[in-house]
Design a protein around this motif. Structure first.
Motif, short mmCIF file in Angstrom:
data_model
loop_
_atom_site.label_atom_id
_atom_site.label_comp_id
_atom_site.label_asym_id
_atom_site.label_seq_id
_atom_site.Cartn_x
_atom_site.Cartn_y
_atom_site.Cartn_z
N GLY A 1 6.16 4.49 19.77
CA GLY A 1 6.28 4.69 18.34
C GLY A 1 4.92 4.94 17.69
N GLY A 2 4.89 5.71 16.60
CA GLY A 2 3.65 5.97 15.89
C GLY A 2 3.21 4.76 15.08
N ASN A 3 1.92 4.67 14.80
CA ASN A 3 1.39 3.56 14.03
C ASN A 3 1.65 3.75 12.54
OD1 ASN A 3 0.32 2.51 16.42
ND2 ASN A 3 -1.61 3.62 16.15
N GLY A 4 1.77 2.62 11.83
CA GLY A 4 1.87 2.68 10.39
C GLY A 4 0.53 3.06 9.77
N CYS A 5 0.57 3.45 8.49
CA CYS A 5 -0.64 3.95 7.83
C CYS A 5 -1.00 3.05 6.64
CB CYS A 5 -0.38 5.38 7.34
SG CYS A 5 -1.68 6.07 6.29
N VAL A 6 -2.29 2.86 6.43
CA VAL A 6 -2.80 2.19 5.23
C VAL A 6 -3.35 3.26 4.29
CG1 VAL A 6 -4.51 0.60 4.28
CG2 VAL A 6 -3.32 0.03 6.41
N SER A 7 -2.75 3.39 3.13
CA SER A 7 -3.17 4.42 2.19
C SER A 7 -2.80 3.96 0.78
CB SER A 7 -2.49 5.75 2.51
OG SER A 7 -2.79 6.73 1.53
N PHE A 8 -3.57 4.45 -0.21
CA PHE A 8 -3.30 4.13 -1.60
C PHE A 8 -3.25 5.40 -2.41
CE2 PHE A 8 -5.16 0.33 0.21
CZ PHE A 8 -4.37 -0.69 -0.32
N ARG A 9 -2.44 5.35 -3.43
CA ARG A 9 -2.26 6.51 -4.29
C ARG A 9 -3.49 6.69 -5.18
NH1 ARG A 9 2.77 7.17 -8.56
NH2 ARG A 9 2.38 9.34 -9.19
N HIS A 10 -4.08 7.90 -5.14
CA HIS A 10 -5.28 8.19 -5.94
C HIS A 10 -4.99 9.41 -6.79
CE1 HIS A 10 -7.79 5.27 -3.83
NE2 HIS A 10 -7.28 5.72 -2.68
N GLU A 11 -4.73 9.18 -8.06
CA GLU A 11 -4.50 10.27 -8.99
C GLU A 11 -5.22 9.98 -10.31
OE1 GLU A 11 -0.52 11.52 -9.65
OE2 GLU A 11 0.09 11.20 -7.56
N LYS A 12 -5.60 11.01 -10.97
CA LYS A 12 -6.26 10.87 -12.27
C LYS A 12 -5.31 10.19 -13.25
CE LYS A 12 -9.15 13.52 -15.44
NZ LYS A 12 -9.63 14.88 -15.83
N PHE B 1 -3.90 2.13 -11.08
CA PHE B 1 -3.29 1.25 -10.08
C PHE B 1 -2.13 1.99 -9.39
CE2 PHE B 1 -5.04 -1.44 -13.44
CZ PHE B 1 -5.97 -2.17 -12.71
N GLY B 2 -2.50 2.97 -8.58
CA GLY B 2 -1.47 3.80 -7.95
C GLY B 2 -0.63 3.04 -6.94
N GLY B 3 -1.22 2.04 -6.32
CA GLY B 3 -0.48 1.24 -5.36
C GLY B 3 -0.47 1.83 -3.96
N PRO B 4 0.04 1.07 -3.00
CA PRO B 4 0.07 1.52 -1.60
C PRO B 4 1.10 2.62 -1.39
CG PRO B 4 1.25 -0.56 -1.81
CD PRO B 4 0.65 -0.28 -3.16
N ASN B 5 0.76 3.58 -0.54
CA ASN B 5 1.72 4.64 -0.20
C ASN B 5 1.60 5.07 1.26
OD1 ASN B 5 -0.65 6.09 -0.18
ND2 ASN B 5 0.05 7.71 -1.57
N GLY B 6 1.20 4.14 2.11
CA GLY B 6 1.12 4.43 3.54
C GLY B 6 2.48 4.39 4.20
N ASP C 1 10.02 1.89 18.48
CA ASP C 1 10.12 2.04 17.03
C ASP C 1 8.74 2.26 16.43
OD1 ASP C 1 12.88 1.69 16.98
OD2 ASP C 1 12.69 -0.50 16.90
N GLY C 2 8.71 2.97 15.29
CA GLY C 2 7.44 3.20 14.61
C GLY C 2 6.94 1.95 13.90
N GLY C 3 5.63 1.86 13.73
CA GLY C 3 5.04 0.73 13.01
C GLY C 3 5.21 0.88 11.50
N PHE C 4 5.03 -0.21 10.78
CA PHE C 4 5.18 -0.21 9.32
C PHE C 4 3.87 0.18 8.65
CE2 PHE C 4 8.70 -3.63 9.57
CZ PHE C 4 9.63 -2.65 9.85
N GLY C 5 3.98 1.00 7.60
CA GLY C 5 2.82 1.30 6.75
C GLY C 5 2.64 0.24 5.69
N ASN C 6 1.53 0.32 4.96
CA ASN C 6 1.24 -0.76 4.02
C ASN C 6 2.17 -0.79 2.82
OD1 ASN C 6 0.12 1.56 2.83
ND2 ASN C 6 -1.53 0.40 1.82
#
Length: 359
Positions: free
Chosen positions: A16-27, A31-36, A122-127
Motif C-alpha cells: 500500500g502507498g504511504n499517507g501524506c502530510v500536507s496543509f492547505r495553502h491559499e491566499k 488556517f487552511g487545515g490538513p489536506n494530506g 491497504d494504503g496508509g492514512f494521510g494527516n
C-alpha cells in the motif's frame, strides 16, 4: 506444447502507498487545515481457471509474479492510485498449495473461477484523517501496509469423468482415438503416450463425457518405475476407471499377470484410487480366434477373481466400443445426478411472496 503438471511460483501482492502530510495553502486562508490524502491500495494477485489451458508450462519458466504497489497520498485531498492487479491464468483442475507447509490453499474446479491468492496491502492514512477538535494541525501519517507474499506449488489434476489405465501397448490411445475427438500418438511400441490425453466422447445431443488416457503403468510404478506413476494423480478425480487389458500380447506374457500387477500398483499408490469403480475392458479381441474367445474370457475372469462388469472390445475395429460407451455414459450420468446437492425445503415466506397471479 510441452505437458507440465507441476510448477513452483513466488507471488507478491503490491504494498500500500504511504499517507501524506500536507496543509492547505491559499491566499486569504490563514488556517487552511490538513489536506494530506491516503495512500492507494496495493494490487491483488488473482488465479483464473481458464478452460483453454491444459498445462502449467507457462509457470515452469516464469516463476516471479508481482502486482503493482499503491501510489502515495498527495496534498489537496488527493488519494494515491491503487496498484494494478495481475491475473494468473491456470488450467481447470489446478491445486494451489503452500510450498513451505504443504497446506492446500485453493482449488480451481470450475471454468472461469477466479480466486484471490495474494491480497494487496491497504494504503496508509494521510494527516487529514487525524484532524480533530483538539488537534487542528495534525502531522501524523501512517505507512502503507505490505502486500502478501507467498511461495506456492501448482499441481494439475485433469478433470475427467473416466480414466484409462493399463500396461503400455494395451491399446488405450487407440481406444480414446476411436471413441472421442482426441488424436493421440499411436505406434506399435511401448510408452508411445508421454503425457495425459483428454477426449470428449459424444453419445448423443447434449450427452457426453470426458475420458483421460495416461501413460502406461508397469510393475513398480508406485515406487517410481516407468512413466505412468508421474500421472496417476490425474485419475484421482475421475468417477470411473477402465482397466484395459491386452488380451493378445505379442510377447506371450500372461494377461492375468499383467492385470494383477496393475491392480497391485494402484493399491500401493493410493487406496482411494484403488477403491474407485473399476471396469475390466479386454482389448484386441480381433486377434483371438472366434472359437477360443468365450473360453479364454471365462478363464481370464475366473483367474482374476473379478466380479464387476467385463467388456470385450477391439479398439482398432471398434467392435464392442458402442456398448462400452453407452454403459460408461449411463454410469457417469447416474453419478453426476447422485453428487448434486439435494434441494432443501422451500421457505413458506418466499413461497408466498413468489405466488399470486400478478394482480
Amino acid at each position: 506444447m510441452k505437458f507440465v503438471d507441476e510448477a513452483f511460483i513466488d507471488v507478491a501482492a503490491g504494498d500500500g502507498g504511504n499517507g501524506c502530510v500536507s496543509f492547505r495553502h491559499e491566499k486569504y486562508k490563514e488556517f487552511g487545515g490538513p489536506n494530506g490524502g491516503d495512500g492507494g491500495r496495493g494490487g491483488h494477485v488473482w488465479a483464473l481457471a481458464d478452460p483453454n489451458l491444459n498445462t502449467l508450462v507457462d509457470y515452469r519458466y516464469s516463476r516471479r509474479h508481482e502486482a503493482g504497489r499503491g501510489e502515495h497520498g498527495m496534498g489537496s485531498d488527493m488519494f494515491g492510485a491503487m496498484g494494478g492487479d495481475i491475473v494468473l491464468k491456470m488450467p481447470v483442475g489446478t491445486i494451489i498449495t503452500d510450498a513451505e507447509t504443504g497446506e492446500v490453499l485453493y482449488e480451481l474446479l470450475q471454468p472461469g473461477e477466479k480466486i484471490m491468492i495474494a491480497k494487496g496491502g491497504d494504503g496508509g492514512f494521510g494527516n487529514m484523517r487525524f484532524k480533530s477538535s483538539i488537534n487542528r494541525a495534525p502531522r501524523q501519517k501512517t505507512p502503507g501496509w505490505p502486500g502478501e507474499k507467498k511461495n506456492l506449488k501448482l499441481e494439475l489434476k485433469v478433470l475427467a469423468d473416466v480414466g484409462l489405465l493399463g500396461m503400455p501397448n494395451a491399446g488405450k490411445s487407440t481406444l480414446i482415438a476411436s471413441i472421442s475427438n482426441a488424436r493421440p500418438k499411436i505406434a506399435d511400441y511401448p510408452f508411445t503416450t508421454l503425457h495425459p490425453n483428454l477426449g470428449v466422447v459424444r453419445v448423443g445431443p447434449e450427452q457426453s463425457f470426458v475420458v483421460a488416457d495416461v501413460p502406461g503403468l508397469i510393475e513398480g510404478a508406485a515406487e517410481g518405475a516407468g512413466l505412468g506413476h508421474q500421472f496417476l494423480r490425474h485419475l484421482q478425480r475421475t468417477r470411473l476407471l477402465l482397466h484395459l487389458v491386452d488380451f493378445a500380447p505379442f510377447d506371450g506374457v500372461d494377461p492375468v499377470a499383467q492385470a494383477k500387477a496393475i491392480v497391485g500398483e494402484l493399491k500401493k499408490y493410493d487406496q482411494s484410487l484403488y477403491d474407485k469403480p473399476r471396469w475390466l475392458v479386454l482389448n484386441k479381441l480381433d486377434m483371438v480366434p472366434e472359437d477360443e474367445r468365450e473360453a479364454r474370457v471365462k478363464d481370464f475372469v475366473k483367474r482374476m477373481r473379478y466380479k464387476g462388469p467385463v467388456f470385450e472390445i477391439s479398439a482398432l475395429t471398434r467392435q464392442g466400443c458402442e456398448e462400452l460407451v453407452r454403459a460408461v455414459y449411463e454410469h457417469v450420468h447416474a453419478r453426476q445426478v447422485a453428487e448434486q446437492p439435494p434441494s432443501g425445503p422451500v421457505d413458506p415466506r418466499f413461497a408466498e411472496a413468489g405466488g399470486g397471479d400478478g394482480a
